[in-house]
Design an enzyme around this catalytic site. Structure first.
Site, PDB file in Angstrom:
ATOM      1  N   LYS A   1      10.339   1.130   2.621  1.00 16.82           N
ATOM      2  CA  LYS A   1       9.264   0.209   2.998  1.00 16.82           C
ATOM      3  C   LYS A   1       8.901   0.513   4.451  1.00 16.82           C
ATOM      4  O   LYS A   1       9.752   0.916   5.254  1.00 16.82           O
ATOM      5  CB  LYS A   1       9.753  -1.245   2.840  1.00 16.82           C
ATOM      6  CG  LYS A   1       8.808  -2.318   3.395  1.00 16.82           C
ATOM      7  CD  LYS A   1       7.495  -2.417   2.638  1.00 16.82           C
ATOM      8  CE  LYS A   1       6.519  -3.418   3.283  1.00 16.82           C
ATOM      9  NZ  LYS A   1       5.117  -3.185   2.864  1.00 16.82           N
TER      10      LYS A   1
ATOM     11  N   LEU B   1       2.812  -5.978   5.449  1.00 20.59           N
ATOM     12  CA  LEU B   1       3.777  -5.183   6.204  1.00 20.59           C
ATOM     13  C   LEU B   1       4.982  -5.954   6.740  1.00 20.59           C
ATOM     14  O   LEU B   1       5.396  -5.744   7.874  1.00 20.59           O
ATOM     15  CB  LEU B   1       3.033  -4.582   7.415  1.00 20.59           C
ATOM     16  CG  LEU B   1       2.694  -3.120   7.347  1.00 20.59           C
ATOM     17  CD1 LEU B   1       1.780  -2.716   8.502  1.00 20.59           C
ATOM     18  CD2 LEU B   1       3.971  -2.349   7.462  1.00 20.59           C
TER      19      LEU B   1
ATOM     20  N   ASN C   1       8.970   5.525   6.094  1.00 21.22           N
ATOM     21  CA  ASN C   1       7.543   5.243   6.237  1.00 21.22           C
ATOM     22  C   ASN C   1       7.350   4.399   7.500  1.00 21.22           C
ATOM     23  O   ASN C   1       8.031   3.395   7.698  1.00 21.22           O
ATOM     24  CB  ASN C   1       7.038   4.511   4.988  1.00 21.22           C
ATOM     25  CG  ASN C   1       5.552   4.238   5.035  1.00 21.22           C
ATOM     26  OD1 ASN C   1       5.064   3.503   5.880  1.00 21.22           O
ATOM     27  ND2 ASN C   1       4.822   4.825   4.109  1.00 21.22           N
TER      28      ASN C   1
ATOM     29  N   CYS D   1      -2.589   0.997   5.384  1.00 23.89           N
ATOM     30  CA  CYS D   1      -2.360  -0.349   4.837  1.00 23.89           C
ATOM     31  C   CYS D   1      -3.673  -1.129   4.831  1.00 23.89           C
ATOM     32  O   CYS D   1      -4.289  -1.286   5.880  1.00 23.89           O
ATOM     33  CB  CYS D   1      -1.314  -1.114   5.640  1.00 23.89           C
ATOM     34  SG  CYS D   1      -1.126  -2.787   4.988  1.00 23.89           S
TER      35      CYS D   1
ATOM     36  N   ILE E   1      -2.567   8.524  -3.138  1.00 26.72           N
ATOM     37  CA  ILE E   1      -3.307   7.648  -2.255  1.00 26.72           C
ATOM     38  C   ILE E   1      -2.573   6.305  -2.065  1.00 26.72           C
ATOM     39  O   ILE E   1      -1.741   5.942  -2.891  1.00 26.72           O
ATOM     40  CB  ILE E   1      -4.704   7.337  -2.857  1.00 26.72           C
ATOM     41  CG1 ILE E   1      -4.528   6.821  -4.267  1.00 26.72           C
ATOM     42  CG2 ILE E   1      -5.639   8.515  -2.790  1.00 26.72           C
ATOM     43  CD1 ILE E   1      -5.728   6.260  -4.918  1.00 26.72           C
TER      44      ILE E   1
ATOM     45  N   GLY F   1      -0.667   4.917  -9.818  1.00 25.32           N
ATOM     46  CA  GLY F   1      -0.568   4.435 -11.200  1.00 25.32           C
ATOM     47  C   GLY F   1       0.228   5.317 -12.129  1.00 25.32           C
ATOM     48  O   GLY F   1       0.022   5.291 -13.345  1.00 25.32           O
TER      49      GLY F   1
ATOM     50  N   THR G   1       4.028   1.195  -8.479  1.00 27.16           N
ATOM     51  CA  THR G   1       3.929  -0.055  -9.245  1.00 27.16           C
ATOM     52  C   THR G   1       4.826  -0.044 -10.482  1.00 27.16           C
ATOM     53  O   THR G   1       5.349  -1.087 -10.884  1.00 27.16           O
ATOM     54  CB  THR G   1       2.448  -0.296  -9.623  1.00 27.16           C
ATOM     55  OG1 THR G   1       1.695  -0.309  -8.400  1.00 27.16           O
ATOM     56  CG2 THR G   1       2.247  -1.606 -10.347  1.00 27.16           C
TER      57      THR G   1
HETATM   58  O1  RRO Z   1       2.496  -4.357   3.111  1.00 27.96           O
HETATM   59  C1  RRO Z   1       1.381  -4.224   2.561  1.00 27.96           C
HETATM   60  O2  RRO Z   1       0.591  -5.167   2.408  1.00 27.96           O
HETATM   61  C2  RRO Z   1       0.897  -2.921   2.064  1.00 27.96           C
HETATM   62  C3  RRO Z   1       1.039  -1.741   2.743  1.00 27.96           C
HETATM   63 BR1  RRO Z   1       2.001  -1.598   4.331  1.00 27.96          BR
HETATM   64  C4  RRO Z   1       0.432  -0.568   2.236  1.00 27.96           C
HETATM   65  O3  RRO Z   1       0.496   0.528   2.809  1.00 27.96           O
HETATM   66  N1  RRO Z   1      -0.263  -0.675   1.093  1.00 27.96           N
HETATM   67  C5  RRO Z   1      -0.396  -1.819   0.421  1.00 27.96           C
HETATM   68  O4  RRO Z   1      -1.048  -1.848  -0.620  1.00 27.96           O
HETATM   69  N2  RRO Z   1       0.204  -2.945   0.923  1.00 27.96           N
END
Ligand code: RRO
Length: 305
Positions: A45, A73, A99, A130, A191, A244, A266
């Site tokens: 994460k 985040l 990351n 993000c 992506i 996906g 996911t």
């Molecule tokens: O934490 C998030 O809301 C989040 C991140 Br860092 C990201 O890179 N992509 C996403 O869909 N959510």
């Protein structure tokens, strides 16, 4: 036994299947579901310089064939990441990719500098994409000049491989890909999620607290595939595909399009050992196709054009 090993950006992987950032915690959460060392790589994460609480709930919503998130985040910050999360990760034998994100380019550099001397960290993935934070986030990968500047600054702070994680929410993802390649990225991860939203028609309120969020899951797979294909055609550095992927067949689509490795995201929420099933499925497909080395399949799309 088909050979699933590969080298990407100088990293030797046992197989091309990684688990995507933000969908696998810090790995320990999944230890009861699998032998974590079977994964090609684990992407943590996102870690930032300071701790972050994330966005208020609701921050996850189901959609047809997908999921919207606006997690924002949340993470314990780099210092607690080092003391609380890394010891478990570094005791594993698979590749560990951290990351990293920041509000400014300087933030990215400071997090990478803090982690660079830790030998068991194999690579960094720079999260330029993000969709759910006000500062930083998308701005880094929507602007090729900024994306290149940040990549170049991080490049000077580490000799470890750098993956730049790109957003699809731009007019030309390959222009951004070329910019980070020129900035010194060793690979692109593509992506991140598509900006999406959902409204509760009874209350007329948005389903997510932040109104919009990031859409992931099978709903975005064909969109992701087209972006990955575009990147593979224009870039010289490897493309790590995300979008996906639920099965080995899904992963094969991305390999045929030219991706060198894939990340499973996911799917981990639906089936915690999805990535292991995909590794086994790739092995099976190599046997069926009579291929000794899985890498022979990469970029073998026959467009008929
Ligand atoms: O934490 C998030 O809301 C989040 C991140 Br860092 C990201 O890179 N992509 C996403 O869909 N959510």
């Amino acid at each position: 036994m088909p050979d699933l090993t590969l080298e990407i950006a100088g990293l030797k992987l046992d197989n091309p299947v990684m688990v995507a950032s933000g969908t696998f915690g810090y790995a320990r959460e999944f230890e009861s579901y699998m032998d974590l060392n079977r994964l090609g790589a684990i992407i943590t994460k996102t870690v930032t310089l300071e701790p972050r609480p994330g966005n208020p709930p609701p921050r996850i919503a189901e959609t047809p064939a997908g999921m919207l998130n606006s997690i924002g985040l949340p993470n314990v910050g780099v210092e607690r990441f080092c003391s609380e999360k890394l010891p478990y990760l570094t005791a594993l034998s698979t590749r560990i990719v951290v990351n990293v994100a920041g509000k400014t380019g300087e933030d990215f550099v400071r997090v990478v500098e803090r982690l660079d001397s830790i030998e068991r960290i194999d690579a960094f993935e720079l999260n330029y994409s993000c969709p759910n934070v006000k500062q930083g986030g998308l701005s880094f990968s929507a602007d090729p000049v900024l994306a290149q500047q940040v990549t170049r600054a991080v490049r000077q702070a580490t000799r470890k491989p750098i993956f730049a994680k790109l957003t699809p929410n731009v007019t030309s993802i390959s222009d951004i890909g070329l910019a980070v390649q020129d900035g010194g990225a060793d690979a692109v991860s593509a992506i991140n999620t598509f900006v999406g939203m959902s409204i509760d028609v009874r209350t007329r309120r948005p389903v997510l607290s932040t109104v919009t969020g990031g859409l992931s899951g099978p709903a975005i797979r064909p969109l992701a595939l087209a972006k990955v294909y575009e990147l593979c055609k224009r870039l010289d550095i490897p493309v790590i595909a995300i979008g996906g992927i639920m099965s080995a067949e899904d992963a094969l689509e991305f390999f045929f399009a030219g991706a060198k490795a894939v990340q499973v995201g996911t799917a981990n929420f639906v089936d915690p050992d999805a990535a292991i099933k995909i590794i086994d499925g790739l092995d099976h497909h190599c046997r069926v196709l009579g291929v000794d080395r899985f890498t022979e399949l990469i970029g073998t799309l026959d467009t008929g054009l």
